[in-house]
Design a protein around this motif. Structure first.
Motif, PDB file in Angstrom:
ATOM      1  N   SER A   7       0.818  -1.207   0.000  1.00 12.60           N
ATOM      2  CA  SER A   7       0.000   0.000   0.000  1.00 12.60           C
ATOM      3  C   SER A   7       0.853   1.258   0.000  1.00 12.60           C
ATOM      4  O   SER A   7       0.331   2.354  -0.136  1.00 12.60           O
ATOM      5  N   GLY A   8       2.159   1.132   0.182  1.00 16.62           N
ATOM      6  CA  GLY A   8       3.026   2.294   0.175  1.00 16.62           C
ATOM      7  C   GLY A   8       3.069   3.027   1.493  1.00 16.62           C
ATOM      8  O   GLY A   8       3.559   4.141   1.573  1.00 16.62           O
ATOM      9  N   LEU A  13       5.278   5.398   7.518  1.00 15.59           N
ATOM     10  CA  LEU A  13       5.433   4.920   8.885  1.00 15.59           C
ATOM     11  C   LEU A  13       6.873   5.113   9.359  1.00 15.59           C
ATOM     12  O   LEU A  13       7.108   5.536  10.494  1.00 15.59           O
ATOM     13  N   ALA A  14       7.836   4.831   8.509  1.00 15.39           N
ATOM     14  CA  ALA A  14       9.239   5.016   8.869  1.00 15.39           C
ATOM     15  C   ALA A  14       9.547   6.490   9.115  1.00 15.39           C
ATOM     16  O   ALA A  14      10.300   6.837  10.031  1.00 15.39           O
ATOM     17  N   PHE A  15       8.960   7.369   8.335  1.00 16.96           N
ATOM     18  CA  PHE A  15       9.165   8.810   8.515  1.00 16.96           C
ATOM     19  C   PHE A  15       8.588   9.271   9.849  1.00 16.96           C
ATOM     20  O   PHE A  15       9.211  10.047  10.582  1.00 16.96           O
ATOM     21  N   ILE A  16       7.404   8.793  10.199  1.00 11.54           N
ATOM     22  CA  ILE A  16       6.775   9.178  11.465  1.00 11.54           C
ATOM     23  C   ILE A  16       7.579   8.662  12.652  1.00 11.54           C
ATOM     24  O   ILE A  16       7.830   9.394  13.608  1.00 11.54           O
ATOM     25  N   VAL A  17       8.004   7.405  12.599  1.00 10.61           N
ATOM     26  CA  VAL A  17       8.787   6.828  13.694  1.00 10.61           C
ATOM     27  C   VAL A  17      10.126   7.546  13.829  1.00 10.61           C
ATOM     28  O   VAL A  17      10.579   7.851  14.935  1.00 10.61           O
ATOM     29  N   GLY A  18      10.762   7.864  12.725  1.00  8.64           N
ATOM     30  CA  GLY A  18      12.026   8.601  12.767  1.00  8.64           C
ATOM     31  C   GLY A  18      11.854   9.984  13.368  1.00  8.64           C
ATOM     32  O   GLY A  18      12.679  10.445  14.162  1.00  8.64           O
ATOM     33  N   GLY A  19      10.767  10.661  13.010  1.00 10.36           N
ATOM     34  CA  GLY A  19      10.489  11.978  13.580  1.00 10.36           C
ATOM     35  C   GLY A  19      10.255  11.910  15.076  1.00 10.36           C
ATOM     36  O   GLY A  19      10.730  12.758  15.827  1.00 10.36           O
ATOM     37  N   LEU A  20       9.531  10.893  15.524  1.00  7.67           N
ATOM     38  CA  LEU A  20       9.309  10.726  16.957  1.00  7.67           C
ATOM     39  C   LEU A  20      10.612  10.453  17.694  1.00  7.67           C
ATOM     40  O   LEU A  20      10.823  10.947  18.804  1.00  7.67           O
TER      41      LEU A  20
END
Length: 61
Positions: A7-8, A13-20
């Motif tokens: 689904s891309g 998700l990786a961007f959000i986790v990295g930002g957190l």
């Protein structure tokens, strides 16, 4: 033909986790460094407070 079953959402998700993780690292840095980059000067305050003496009232007679 091959269908794209992903689904891309993995890069999002990786961007959000990295930002957190970055936000948590910045907060931890400020907590452990005393709120500044160099720690700053420390101040010492000495406060002496003397409470008044309280004695029991004298018993009548």
């Amino acid at each position: 033909m091959a269908e794209n079953s992903g689904s891309g959402s993995t890069p999002v998700l990786a961007f959000i986790v990295g930002g957190l993780l970055v936000v948590v690292a910045v907060i931890a840095f400020f907590m452990y460094s005393g709120g500044g980059f160099g720690g700053g000067d420390t101040k010492s305050v000495d406060v002496n407070i003397k409470a008044p003496d309280i004695s029991a009232p004298a018993k009548p007679g």
